[in-house]
Write a protein that holds these residues in place. Structure first.
Motif, PDB file in Angstrom:
ATOM      1  N   ILE A 139      47.475  44.970  39.387  1.00  0.00           N
ATOM      2  CA  ILE A 139      48.883  44.507  39.449  1.00  0.00           C
ATOM      3  C   ILE A 139      49.700  44.615  40.356  1.00  0.00           C
ATOM      4  O   ILE A 139      51.064  43.666  40.453  1.00  0.00           O
ATOM      5  N   GLU A 152      48.085  42.930  33.432  1.00  0.00           N
ATOM      6  CA  GLU A 152      46.780  43.556  34.302  1.00  0.00           C
ATOM      7  C   GLU A 152      45.993  42.761  32.893  1.00  0.00           C
ATOM      8  O   GLU A 152      45.722  43.331  31.955  1.00  0.00           O
ATOM      9  N   THR A 154      44.588  40.399  38.118  1.00  0.00           N
ATOM     10  CA  THR A 154      46.226  39.939  37.763  1.00  0.00           C
ATOM     11  C   THR A 154      46.136  38.581  37.134  1.00  0.00           C
ATOM     12  O   THR A 154      46.204  37.858  37.637  1.00  0.00           O
TER      13      THR A 154
END
Length: 162
Positions: free
Chosen positions: A14, A99, A104
């Motif tokens: 992320i 996430e 992601t």
């Protein structure tokens, strides 16, 4: 007000996705087709809350300038930028990052108002919506490629991609 929502899964952490999306140098790389360059405000590196950047680009064969300001940021899950000067009557671009197990989910939410009243509404229906949607999708695909080049967890530095 037209709203474009695009979701792109990226096999990368992320923080990597978040930093790539707010990196001015990477923005220039991912928008090469419109010859975008930063000509004012923050012109390289990472954008943060309160930062502004003025972009110069060619859209529809016309060189244009647009100034955007980051009005909200919560690392590494969201940042929001708005147009403060440019061709649109207004826009708000929300960049969300979720996430997930293997990477992601990047979510772009682009809300805009066209200039020129009823003529702008017609332009939206004829070509502008599709143009902006394509612009956002293509940029997300380029971000995905850059994030995944470094192999997700092996990813080291934005500077190596700049």
């Amino acid at each position: 007000m037209p709203i474009i929502i695009h979701k792109q899964f990226v096999n990368a952490p992320i923080q990597v996705c978040f930093d790539l999306a707010r990196n001015v140098d990477i923005h220039i790389k991912t928008t090469a087709k419109t010859k975008e360059k930063a000509v004012g405000g923050v012109t390289n590196g990472l954008l943060n809350a309160g930062d502004s950047v003025t972009w110069e680009a060619t859209h529809f064969g016309i060189k244009q300038k647009l100034t955007a300001k980051v009005i909200h940021m919560q690392q590494p899950t969201i940042f929001v930028d708005i147009m403060v000067k440019g061709a649109f009557k207004s826009f708000t671009h929300t960049h969300k990052f979720v996430e997930e197990k293997d990477g992601t989910l990047m979510i772009d939410i682009f809300e805009y108002k066209s200039p020129f009243g009823p003529l702008g509404i017609i332009a939206d229906k004829l070509f502008l919506y599709r143009y902006m949607e394509s612009f956002i999708i293509n940029r997300a695909k380029e971000l995905k490629k850059l994030a995944e080049i470094k192999g997700g967890h092996k990813w080291r530095s934005l500077k190596s991609l700049s």
